[in-house]
Write a protein that holds these residues in place. Structure first.
Motif, PDB file in Angstrom:
ATOM      1  N   MET A   1      25.769 -51.745 -11.211  1.00  0.00           N
ATOM      2  CA  MET A   1      25.033 -52.516 -12.767  1.00  0.00           C
ATOM      3  C   MET A   1      25.560 -51.357 -13.470  1.00  0.00           C
ATOM      4  O   MET A   1      26.462 -52.459 -14.700  1.00  0.00           O
ATOM      5  N   PHE A   2      26.435 -49.881 -13.118  1.00  0.00           N
ATOM      6  CA  PHE A   2      26.456 -49.720 -14.651  1.00  0.00           C
ATOM      7  C   PHE A   2      27.915 -50.153 -14.973  1.00  0.00           C
ATOM      8  O   PHE A   2      28.007 -49.382 -15.869  1.00  0.00           O
ATOM      9  N   VAL A   3      28.410 -50.076 -13.220  1.00  0.00           N
ATOM     10  CA  VAL A   3      30.365 -50.407 -13.653  1.00  0.00           C
ATOM     11  C   VAL A   3      30.329 -51.943 -14.985  1.00  0.00           C
ATOM     12  O   VAL A   3      31.608 -51.458 -14.775  1.00  0.00           O
ATOM     13  N   HIS A   4      29.385 -52.476 -14.755  1.00  0.00           N
ATOM     14  CA  HIS A   4      29.597 -53.738 -15.660  1.00  0.00           C
ATOM     15  C   HIS A   4      29.128 -53.280 -17.305  1.00  0.00           C
ATOM     16  O   HIS A   4      29.466 -53.932 -17.840  1.00  0.00           O
ATOM     17  N   THR A   5      29.362 -51.882 -18.067  1.00  0.00           N
ATOM     18  CA  THR A   5      29.224 -51.752 -19.192  1.00  0.00           C
ATOM     19  C   THR A   5      30.001 -51.373 -18.979  1.00  0.00           C
ATOM     20  O   THR A   5      30.821 -50.280 -19.163  1.00  0.00           O
ATOM     21  N   PRO A   6      31.023 -52.113 -20.096  1.00  0.00           N
ATOM     22  CA  PRO A   6      31.704 -51.360 -21.389  1.00  0.00           C
ATOM     23  C   PRO A   6      31.290 -50.023 -21.584  1.00  0.00           C
ATOM     24  O   PRO A   6      30.999 -50.353 -21.871  1.00  0.00           O
ATOM     25  N   GLY A   7      32.917 -49.434 -21.730  1.00  0.00           N
ATOM     26  CA  GLY A   7      32.978 -48.167 -22.555  1.00  0.00           C
ATOM     27  C   GLY A   7      32.226 -47.352 -21.694  1.00  0.00           C
ATOM     28  O   GLY A   7      32.234 -45.449 -22.223  1.00  0.00           O
ATOM     29  N   LEU A   8      31.393 -47.133 -20.416  1.00  0.00           N
ATOM     30  CA  LEU A   8      31.078 -46.239 -19.771  1.00  0.00           C
ATOM     31  C   LEU A   8      32.012 -46.073 -18.695  1.00  0.00           C
ATOM     32  O   LEU A   8      32.457 -46.934 -18.146  1.00  0.00           O
ATOM     33  N   ARG A   9      32.385 -45.034 -18.358  1.00  0.00           N
ATOM     34  CA  ARG A   9      32.901 -44.047 -17.354  1.00  0.00           C
ATOM     35  C   ARG A   9      31.749 -44.160 -16.100  1.00  0.00           C
ATOM     36  O   ARG A   9      30.624 -43.212 -15.947  1.00  0.00           O
ATOM     37  N   VAL A  10      32.276 -44.367 -14.447  1.00  0.00           N
ATOM     38  CA  VAL A  10      30.961 -43.560 -13.630  1.00  0.00           C
ATOM     39  C   VAL A  10      31.601 -43.752 -12.859  1.00  0.00           C
ATOM     40  O   VAL A  10      32.570 -43.588 -12.411  1.00  0.00           O
ATOM     41  N   VAL A  11      31.417 -42.244 -12.112  1.00  0.00           N
ATOM     42  CA  VAL A  11      31.709 -41.415 -10.829  1.00  0.00           C
ATOM     43  C   VAL A  11      31.259 -40.538  -9.437  1.00  0.00           C
ATOM     44  O   VAL A  11      29.854 -40.738 -10.129  1.00  0.00           O
ATOM     45  N   THR A  12      31.463 -40.810  -8.319  1.00  0.00           N
ATOM     46  CA  THR A  12      30.577 -40.789  -7.476  1.00  0.00           C
ATOM     47  C   THR A  12      31.387 -39.829  -6.468  1.00  0.00           C
ATOM     48  O   THR A  12      32.015 -40.079  -5.683  1.00  0.00           O
ATOM     49  N   PRO A  13      31.392 -38.214  -6.918  1.00  0.00           N
ATOM     50  CA  PRO A  13      32.390 -37.463  -5.684  1.00  0.00           C
ATOM     51  C   PRO A  13      31.760 -37.256  -4.845  1.00  0.00           C
ATOM     52  O   PRO A  13      30.405 -37.900  -3.893  1.00  0.00           O
ATOM     53  N   ALA A  14      32.901 -37.268  -3.633  1.00  0.00           N
ATOM     54  CA  ALA A  14      32.377 -36.893  -2.206  1.00  0.00           C
ATOM     55  C   ALA A  14      32.235 -35.857  -1.488  1.00  0.00           C
ATOM     56  O   ALA A  14      32.102 -35.904   0.168  1.00  0.00           O
ATOM     57  N   PHE A  15      33.171 -35.024  -2.349  1.00  0.00           N
ATOM     58  CA  PHE A  15      33.456 -33.282  -1.531  1.00  0.00           C
ATOM     59  C   PHE A  15      33.195 -32.568  -2.936  1.00  0.00           C
ATOM     60  O   PHE A  15      32.869 -32.457  -4.408  1.00  0.00           O
ATOM     61  N   PRO A  16      32.721 -31.685  -2.178  1.00  0.00           N
ATOM     62  CA  PRO A  16      32.002 -30.255  -3.201  1.00  0.00           C
ATOM     63  C   PRO A  16      32.871 -29.731  -4.495  1.00  0.00           C
ATOM     64  O   PRO A  16      33.059 -29.924  -6.079  1.00  0.00           O
ATOM     65  N   ALA A  17      33.994 -29.534  -4.214  1.00  0.00           N
ATOM     66  CA  ALA A  17      35.403 -29.688  -5.407  1.00  0.00           C
ATOM     67  C   ALA A  17      35.899 -30.408  -6.173  1.00  0.00           C
ATOM     68  O   ALA A  17      35.735 -30.648  -7.229  1.00  0.00           O
ATOM     69  N   ASP A  18      35.599 -31.572  -5.468  1.00  0.00           N
ATOM     70  CA  ASP A  18      35.255 -33.254  -6.385  1.00  0.00           C
ATOM     71  C   ASP A  18      34.327 -33.266  -7.294  1.00  0.00           C
ATOM     72  O   ASP A  18      34.790 -33.550  -8.829  1.00  0.00           O
ATOM     73  N   ALA A  19      33.215 -32.892  -7.541  1.00  0.00           N
ATOM     74  CA  ALA A  19      31.944 -33.048  -7.761  1.00  0.00           C
ATOM     75  C   ALA A  19      32.383 -32.370  -9.217  1.00  0.00           C
ATOM     76  O   ALA A  19      32.162 -32.105 -10.151  1.00  0.00           O
ATOM     77  N   ALA A  20      32.793 -30.419  -8.404  1.00  0.00           N
ATOM     78  CA  ALA A  20      32.987 -29.735 -10.067  1.00  0.00           C
ATOM     79  C   ALA A  20      33.710 -30.004 -10.681  1.00  0.00           C
ATOM     80  O   ALA A  20      33.948 -30.022 -12.182  1.00  0.00           O
ATOM     81  N   GLY A  21      35.704 -30.511 -10.130  1.00  0.00           N
ATOM     82  CA  GLY A  21      36.515 -31.121 -11.442  1.00  0.00           C
ATOM     83  C   GLY A  21      36.016 -32.148 -12.220  1.00  0.00           C
ATOM     84  O   GLY A  21      36.146 -32.129 -13.112  1.00  0.00           O
ATOM     85  N   LEU A  22      34.949 -33.278 -11.365  1.00  0.00           N
ATOM     86  CA  LEU A  22      34.191 -34.328 -12.144  1.00  0.00           C
ATOM     87  C   LEU A  22      33.902 -33.687 -13.385  1.00  0.00           C
ATOM     88  O   LEU A  22      33.634 -34.864 -13.920  1.00  0.00           O
ATOM     89  N   LEU A  23      32.683 -33.152 -13.304  1.00  0.00           N
ATOM     90  CA  LEU A  23      31.936 -32.390 -13.959  1.00  0.00           C
ATOM     91  C   LEU A  23      32.917 -32.239 -15.511  1.00  0.00           C
ATOM     92  O   LEU A  23      31.849 -32.255 -15.817  1.00  0.00           O
ATOM     93  N   ARG A  24      33.038 -30.853 -14.853  1.00  0.00           N
ATOM     94  CA  ARG A  24      33.711 -30.455 -16.299  1.00  0.00           C
ATOM     95  C   ARG A  24      34.650 -31.568 -16.996  1.00  0.00           C
ATOM     96  O   ARG A  24      34.871 -31.674 -17.912  1.00  0.00           O
ATOM     97  N   THR A  25      35.949 -32.725 -16.359  1.00  0.00           N
ATOM     98  CA  THR A  25      36.271 -33.536 -17.025  1.00  0.00           C
ATOM     99  C   THR A  25      35.297 -34.290 -17.835  1.00  0.00           C
ATOM    100  O   THR A  25      35.321 -34.997 -18.489  1.00  0.00           O
ATOM    101  N   ALA A  26      33.938 -34.954 -16.937  1.00  0.00           N
ATOM    102  CA  ALA A  26      33.195 -35.375 -17.701  1.00  0.00           C
ATOM    103  C   ALA A  26      32.237 -35.198 -19.059  1.00  0.00           C
ATOM    104  O   ALA A  26      32.227 -35.707 -19.856  1.00  0.00           O
ATOM    105  N   ILE A  27      32.149 -33.801 -18.868  1.00  0.00           N
ATOM    106  CA  ILE A  27      31.879 -32.500 -20.352  1.00  0.00           C
ATOM    107  C   ILE A  27      32.839 -32.697 -20.709  1.00  0.00           C
ATOM    108  O   ILE A  27      31.943 -32.760 -22.146  1.00  0.00           O
TER     109      ILE A  27
END
Length: 193
Positions: A1-27
């Motif tokens: 549902m969320f990927v259909h929303t214009p202007g919204l970015r959606v991330v879903t990490p699979a590894f701890p390093a990606d979770a930390a890195g994507l969270l910093r980028t998102a913030i």
């Protein structure tokens, strides 16, 4: 549902390093970001997390494993299930299988996906979401449009059945969930195409 929303970015990490890195980028970014984590991964998946100002760019997939005979594309927990399936399928068939972790569902790393599809000629997209109108559908359509001439088989999707909710009964839950066994069966079918 969320990927259909214009202007919204959606991330879903699979590894701890990606979770930390994507969270910093998102913030630190200016765009709204929906950060999805799979509850099962909290205690099941462990790995190193780089210290300091480590960031992972949103919109860039990760090639988890290089391959030349087929590509498996997934995200979140499905990346780990695909790794198990690929290990077994490689042992059985001798095929060289590439594994791509989307990390970002919106925007997609179209260049990475198309390049891999052109290289291997066979693609399996794996998702825990319902198959209809899903990220798997979008990835399959993208590859079909941009890499059709390079494909040796139709793009295959493996996703949850089109039912409204996950069942509570253990046998029905097993039938609903996508796991390494189901991915492996679909992967062997793709390789032999």
């Amino acid at each position: 549902m969320f990927v259909h929303t214009p202007g919204l970015r959606v991330v879903t990490p699979a590894f701890p390093a990606d979770a930390a890195g994507l969270l910093r980028t998102a913030i630190r970014g200016e765009d709204p970001v929906l950060f999805l984590e799979h509850k099962k991964m909290y205690r099941a998946i462990k790995g190193p997390v780089p210290a300091g100002e480590y960031e992972v760019p949103i919109g860039k997939a990760r090639v988890v494993q290089e391959g030349t005979d087929a590509t498996v594309i997934g995200y979140g927990m499905m990346v780990h299930e695909a790794q198990k399936a690929i290990a077994t399928a490689t042992e059985e068939t001798g095929a060289s299988i590439e594994l791509i972790d989307l990390r970002s569902l919106k925007p997609l790393d179209e260049e990475c996906l198309i390049q891999s599809a052109k290289k291997t000629g066979k693609v399996l997209v794996v998702s825990e979401a319902n198959e209809a109108c899903s990220v798997a559908s979008e990835v399959a359509a993208l590859i079909g449009e941009e890499a059709f001439a390079n494909l040796d088989a139709p793009v295959m999707r493996l996703a949850a059945p089109d039912v409204p909710a996950m069942p509570f009964s253990p046998p029905l839950e097993h039938a609903f969930l996508i796991d390494a066994e189901k991915i492996g069966a679909e992967l062997r079918r793709l390789i032999s195409y």
